[in-house]
Scaffold this motif. Structure first.
Motif, PDB file in Angstrom:
ATOM      1  N   ALA A 179       0.847  -1.208   0.000  1.00 17.48           N
ATOM      2  CA  ALA A 179       0.000   0.000   0.000  1.00 17.48           C
ATOM      3  C   ALA A 179       0.876   1.249   0.000  1.00 17.48           C
ATOM      4  O   ALA A 179       0.573   2.238  -0.687  1.00 17.48           O
ATOM      5  N   CYS A 180       1.940   1.210   0.747  1.00 16.37           N
ATOM      6  CA  CYS A 180       2.829   2.366   0.789  1.00 16.37           C
ATOM      7  C   CYS A 180       3.597   2.526  -0.520  1.00 16.37           C
ATOM      8  O   CYS A 180       3.861   3.644  -0.958  1.00 16.37           O
ATOM      9  N   GLN A 181       3.906   1.394  -1.146  1.00 19.43           N
ATOM     10  CA  GLN A 181       4.553   1.480  -2.467  1.00 19.43           C
ATOM     11  C   GLN A 181       3.632   2.182  -3.447  1.00 19.43           C
ATOM     12  O   GLN A 181       4.068   3.034  -4.225  1.00 19.43           O
ATOM     13  N   ALA A 182       2.347   1.815  -3.402  1.00 21.50           N
ATOM     14  CA  ALA A 182       1.373   2.413  -4.324  1.00 21.50           C
ATOM     15  C   ALA A 182       1.228   3.918  -4.081  1.00 21.50           C
ATOM     16  O   ALA A 182       0.826   4.657  -4.976  1.00 21.50           O
ATOM     17  N   MET A 183       1.577   4.345  -2.879  1.00 26.33           N
ATOM     18  CA  MET A 183       1.418   5.764  -2.538  1.00 26.33           C
ATOM     19  C   MET A 183       2.752   6.513  -2.507  1.00 26.33           C
ATOM     20  O   MET A 183       2.852   7.594  -1.937  1.00 26.33           O
ATOM     21  N   GLY A 184       3.772   5.909  -3.088  1.00 24.84           N
ATOM     22  CA  GLY A 184       5.018   6.666  -3.302  1.00 24.84           C
ATOM     23  C   GLY A 184       6.109   6.502  -2.268  1.00 24.84           C
ATOM     24  O   GLY A 184       6.968   7.381  -2.133  1.00 24.84           O
ATOM     25  N   CYS A 185       6.143   5.374  -1.575  1.00 21.93           N
ATOM     26  CA  CYS A 185       7.204   5.230  -0.561  1.00 21.93           C
ATOM     27  C   CYS A 185       8.601   5.139  -1.185  1.00 21.93           C
ATOM     28  O   CYS A 185       9.582   5.490  -0.544  1.00 21.93           O
ATOM     29  N   ARG A 186       8.665   4.669  -2.425  1.00 20.66           N
ATOM     30  CA  ARG A 186       9.989   4.596  -3.073  1.00 20.66           C
ATOM     31  C   ARG A 186      10.581   5.994  -3.245  1.00 20.66           C
ATOM     32  O   ARG A 186      11.763   6.218  -3.011  1.00 20.66           O
ATOM     33  N   GLN A 187       9.733   6.921  -3.690  1.00 18.31           N
ATOM     34  CA  GLN A 187      10.200   8.299  -3.862  1.00 18.31           C
ATOM     35  C   GLN A 187      10.576   8.903  -2.509  1.00 18.31           C
ATOM     36  O   GLN A 187      11.554   9.645  -2.395  1.00 18.31           O
ATOM     37  N   LEU A 188       9.785   8.548  -1.495  1.00 13.83           N
ATOM     38  CA  LEU A 188      10.072   9.036  -0.150  1.00 13.83           C
ATOM     39  C   LEU A 188      11.424   8.483   0.327  1.00 13.83           C
ATOM     40  O   LEU A 188      12.223   9.190   0.947  1.00 13.83           O
ATOM     41  N   GLU A 189      11.666   7.216   0.010  1.00 14.83           N
ATOM     42  CA  GLU A 189      12.941   6.593   0.384  1.00 14.83           C
ATOM     43  C   GLU A 189      14.106   7.309  -0.317  1.00 14.83           C
ATOM     44  O   GLU A 189      15.116   7.623   0.308  1.00 14.83           O
ATOM     45  N   GLU A 190      13.924   7.574  -1.610  1.00 12.22           N
ATOM     46  CA  GLU A 190      14.984   8.287  -2.346  1.00 12.22           C
ATOM     47  C   GLU A 190      15.232   9.659  -1.732  1.00 12.22           C
ATOM     48  O   GLU A 190      16.373  10.091  -1.573  1.00 12.22           O
TER      49      GLU A 190
END
Ligand code: FES
Length: 170
Positions: free
Chosen positions: A95-106
């Motif tokens: 769910a967090c991936q779908a809401m942009g956690c990757r960008q947040l991680e970057e």
């Protein structure tokens, strides 16, 4: 939950540390099926699970070192190094991936200059990945020093990190 990239530190075990680790295993009856609980207890006592703990535990539980290491590396919750003064856990689940956690991680890794599972050189912040914080409806979610925060944007995480600075501990 697999974490194959961690390489535990390799300090020599002090007598005190060996005794503390052995005592935890003993408190669980040196039972192989209590391995996870033993790791949790050691991490609670020492703040992390040092490399030297693995052979001590393997011997106490009569399991192979490979098995002790395999369980240790499988769970992200176990730390090979002491954490920083603040721990930021970033959810990487669906769910967090779908809401942009990757960008947040970057954004976070770029801002702090560290990778996941690392601590800033000043010892202020440790960044860790988790896989669902139970806050999927408010994803992307993070947990900072045990406090759950939802709908986190880059701007919001910046403000939260600033607040840690303002607290004088970061
Ligand atoms: S998937 Fe991130 S909180 Fe559940």
């Amino acid at each position: 939950m697999v974490n194959g990239s961690r390489s535990p530190a390799r300090p020599d075990a002090t007598d005190d540390m060996t005794a503390a680790i052995s005592a935890v295993a003993e408190a669980h009856g040196n039972r192989p099926d209590a391995l996870l609980e033993i790791y949790h207890d050691i991490q609670e006592r020492l703040g992390h699970i040092p490399e030297v703990a693995l052979p001590i535990i393997a011997r106490a539980l009569n399991i192979s070192r490979a098995e002790a290491r395999g369980v240790f590396t499988f769970y992200h919750d176990f730390r090979a190094q002491p954490a920083g003064r603040h721990v930021v856990k970033l959810c990487r689940a669906e769910a967090c991936q779908a809401m942009g956690c990757r960008q947040l991680e970057e954004h976070l890794t770029g801002k702090l200059g560290i990778r996941m599972s690392e601590t800033t050189p000043n010892g202020a912040i440790t960044l860790e990945a988790v896989y669902c914080l139970g806050n999927c409806a408010l994803s992307p979610a993070v947990m900072i020093d045990g406090k759950l925060i939802g709908r986190v944007s880059a701007e919001r995480i910046d403000a939260l990190l600033c607040a840690l600075d303002a607290g004088g501990a970061a």
